[in-house]
Scaffold this motif. Structure first.
Motif, short mmCIF file in Angstrom:
data_model
loop_
_atom_site.label_atom_id
_atom_site.label_comp_id
_atom_site.label_asym_id
_atom_site.label_seq_id
_atom_site.Cartn_x
_atom_site.Cartn_y
_atom_site.Cartn_z
N ARG A 1 -22.27 87.33 -4.33
CA ARG A 1 -20.96 86.76 -4.60
C ARG A 1 -19.94 87.46 -3.72
O ARG A 1 -19.92 88.70 -3.65
CB ARG A 1 -20.57 86.94 -6.06
CG ARG A 1 -21.42 86.10 -6.98
CD ARG A 1 -21.04 86.31 -8.44
NE ARG A 1 -21.98 85.63 -9.29
CZ ARG A 1 -21.74 84.47 -9.88
NH1 ARG A 1 -20.58 83.87 -9.71
NH2 ARG A 1 -22.64 83.90 -10.63
N LEU A 2 -19.14 86.67 -3.03
CA LEU A 2 -18.07 87.20 -2.21
C LEU A 2 -16.75 86.70 -2.79
O LEU A 2 -16.55 85.50 -2.96
CB LEU A 2 -18.20 86.73 -0.75
CG LEU A 2 -19.39 87.27 0.02
CD1 LEU A 2 -19.48 86.62 1.39
CD2 LEU A 2 -19.30 88.78 0.17
N GLU A 3 -15.87 87.63 -3.11
CA GLU A 3 -14.55 87.26 -3.62
C GLU A 3 -13.58 87.11 -2.46
O GLU A 3 -13.67 87.82 -1.46
CB GLU A 3 -14.03 88.33 -4.59
CG GLU A 3 -14.78 88.34 -5.90
CD GLU A 3 -14.14 89.25 -6.93
OE1 GLU A 3 -13.00 89.71 -6.72
OE2 GLU A 3 -14.79 89.49 -7.95
N THR A 4 -12.65 86.19 -2.63
CA THR A 4 -11.64 85.93 -1.62
C THR A 4 -10.31 85.64 -2.30
O THR A 4 -10.28 85.30 -3.48
CB THR A 4 -12.05 84.73 -0.72
OG1 THR A 4 -11.03 84.49 0.24
CG2 THR A 4 -12.29 83.48 -1.54
N ASN A 5 -9.25 85.77 -1.53
CA ASN A 5 -7.92 85.41 -2.04
C ASN A 5 -7.52 84.00 -1.62
O ASN A 5 -6.47 83.52 -2.01
CB ASN A 5 -6.87 86.41 -1.55
CG ASN A 5 -7.07 87.77 -2.17
OD1 ASN A 5 -7.45 87.89 -3.34
ND2 ASN A 5 -6.84 88.82 -1.40
#
Length: 120
Positions: A68-72
């Motif tokens: 999982r990659l979080e982004t804004n």
């Protein structure tokens, strides 16, 4: 105890598949590579995230990680990936969707790895 990063290792039967996903699609850079050994590998980096990609047929058969990659800015990430690599979009989450737990998500996959992108 104090930890500063988590670095994942991903195993592919053919390392070029991993480089297509992480370097070509997700724009990671190759920080180190050792491709002319019996077990080729690369250290990839982007935005303070490191991933080690190995070529190992036996381990590739045993491990199918989901990252999982979080982004804004999930809309920007989705627009870029869906324009450049639409064949990687996961059929079950191929558009930005608000999930029951509140995060917006979409996913991609290749023959070895699934990646969910999240924005909280």
């Amino acid at each position: 105890m104090n930890f500063t990063k988590l670095v994942v290792s991903v195993f592919y039967a053919n390392i070029s598949d991993g480089l297509k996903l992480f370097v070509d699609c997700l724009q990671f850079s190759i920080e180190h590579q050792d491709l002319k050994t019996s077990q080729p590998y690369c250290v990839l980096q982007k935005d303070g995230i490191r991933i080690m990609v190995f070529q190992d047929q036996l381990l590739a058969k045993e491990h199918y990680p989901e990252l999982r990659l979080e982004t804004n800015n999930i809309q920007e990430v989705f627009a870029q990936i869906s324009a450049s690599h639409p064949h990687l979009l996961h059929p079950n989450l191929n558009k930005v969707t608000r999930r029951p737990w509140g995060a917006k998500e979409f996913a991609i996959k290749d023959n070895q790895v699934g990646i969910r992108f999240q924005q909280w």
